[in-house]
Design an enzyme around this catalytic site. Structure first.
Site, mmCIF file in Angstrom:
data_model
loop_
_atom_site.group_PDB
_atom_site.id
_atom_site.type_symbol
_atom_site.label_atom_id
_atom_site.label_comp_id
_atom_site.label_asym_id
_atom_site.label_seq_id
_atom_site.Cartn_x
_atom_site.Cartn_y
_atom_site.Cartn_z
ATOM 1 N N ASP A 120 5.595 24.106 -96.035
ATOM 2 C CA ASP A 120 5.091 24.993 -95.430
ATOM 3 C C ASP A 120 5.238 26.449 -95.796
ATOM 4 O OD1 ASP A 120 3.831 27.051 -93.265
ATOM 5 O OD2 ASP A 120 3.290 24.949 -92.152
ATOM 6 N N HIS A 166 -14.812 12.812 -88.455
ATOM 7 C CA HIS A 166 -14.098 13.915 -88.043
ATOM 8 C C HIS A 166 -13.925 13.642 -86.502
ATOM 9 C CE1 HIS A 166 -13.908 18.654 -88.797
ATOM 10 N NE2 HIS A 166 -13.139 18.073 -87.895
ATOM 11 N N GLU A 222 -19.674 17.546 -95.018
ATOM 12 C CA GLU A 222 -20.182 17.386 -93.790
ATOM 13 C C GLU A 222 -21.209 18.018 -93.237
ATOM 14 O OE1 GLU A 222 -17.129 17.499 -90.988
ATOM 15 O OE2 GLU A 222 -15.519 17.053 -92.058
ATOM 16 N N ARG A 250 -9.217 19.663 -92.946
ATOM 17 C CA ARG A 250 -10.577 20.503 -93.237
ATOM 18 C C ARG A 250 -11.067 19.710 -94.525
ATOM 19 N NH1 ARG A 250 -10.741 21.326 -88.811
ATOM 20 N NH2 ARG A 250 -11.123 23.583 -87.808
#
Length: 319
Positions: free
Chosen positions: A176, A292, A274, A245
């Protein structure tokens, strides 16, 4: 005071807002009719999940809107900065669904590790006639305990994934750019707990050393985070899960890696196209699939509804 929950709202949130005097509308208004509907009904607050887009056209043409709320973490379907420049409050519920998403990650990991995504398709079809061959085909499962999980993105959800992984006896590494070290508190049913500090590493190191990789990052604007080059860095037989995502993973490169055996299995809750994922992805025997539903638990939706209601009441100073 009218609130339009265009992508739905849990009953707990509806009740909490109603107690404060709000009228909550849960009718689904098509995107192209939103501006007219908001203006006609003088909507002060619009709440969305991932389906409804709140872009400049709505912000510019709906002067009654004071609050835009997102039931969840990511707000890539809202022009957040522009709305705030216009004096509109933009809120979300960043911690309400962390546990639910993290548990779905492990649902995909356990499914792939024991071929459930494929056996659940084939057993109803040929389980009564080809039982022995299926038993042999699915005999090479793997355990999660003792393996290394690489978490890309150590925000709230990433840290919850780490907490579960530590409880399972896994080695946890993480990448990260914004978090140098995370202190993970692993709590047990009898009020005992342990604290584990996890220092983040460069992404390439995490990709290189992980048996399982899980992604918890925002939508990508400059291309895929995980593409052909990243798959080449990974261990042979790695597994990867994306509950963040669509567009974080290059799906064509993923299929190629699955077909070659580079990637043992994948778990996907989100997709590039999507709500119309590619047939190649949907029909692949090595991909565990969900539509999702990372935050779609009763507990998470209850927390989301109450959090949104509390924030709306506070902003509009409703006691």
């Amino acid at each position: 005071m009218k609130v339009l929950a265009n992508d739905g709202l849990d009953q707990s949130g509806i009740d909490a807002l109603a107690e404060k005097g709000f009228e909550v509308i849960t009718k689904k208004v098509p995107q192209e009719f939103l501006v007219d509907y908001i203006n006609e009904h003088k909507i002060r607050t619009i709440l969305v999940r991932s389906a409804t887009q709140v872009r400049k056209d709505i912000i510019d043409n709906c002067p009654s809107i004071e609050i835009i709320g997102r039931g969840g973490v990511g707000m890539d379907n809202i022009d957040v900065d522009y709305a705030r420049e216009k004096g509109i409050h933009v809120i979300n519920t960043p911690s309400a669904s962390s546990e639910s998403v993290a548990e779905l990650v492990f649902a995909h990991l356990f499914s792939g590790a024991r071929f459930l995504q494929d056996s659940n398709r084939k057993m109803p079809l040929v389980g009564d006639t080809e039982f022995a061959s299926l038993k042999k085909a699915y005999a090479g499962g793997i355990e999660l305990r003792g393996k290394t999980i690489g978490i890309v993105g150590m925000g709230r959800i990433g840290q919850e994934v780490a907490r579960i992984a530590l409880g399972l006896g896994m080695r946890v590494i993480a990448a990260d750019n914004n978090v140098g070290k995370a202190s993970i508190k692993v709590k047990f049913y009898n009020n005992q707990f342990i604290n584990v500090d996890i220092e983040t590493e460069p992404l390439q190191d995490v990709l290189k050393h992980s048996d399982f990789i899980t992604l918890h990052v925002p939508a990508q604007k400059g291309g895929f985070m995980i593409g052909k080059n990243e798959f080449e860095i990974m261990k042979d037989g790695v597994a990867i899960v994306n509950c963040s995502r669509g567009g974080v993973i290059d799906e064509a490169a993923l299929v190629e890696a699955l077909d070659s055996g580079k990637v043992k299995f994948a778990g996907l809750d989100v997709f590039i196209n999507e709500p119309n994922p590619s047939k190649e992805i949907l029909n692949h025997s090595k991909i565990s699939l969900t539509p999702h539903t990372g935050a779609a638990t009763l507990e998470a939706q209850d927390r989301i509804g109450l959090s949104l209601a509390e924030q709306i009441s506070s902003i509009l100073q409703i006691q």
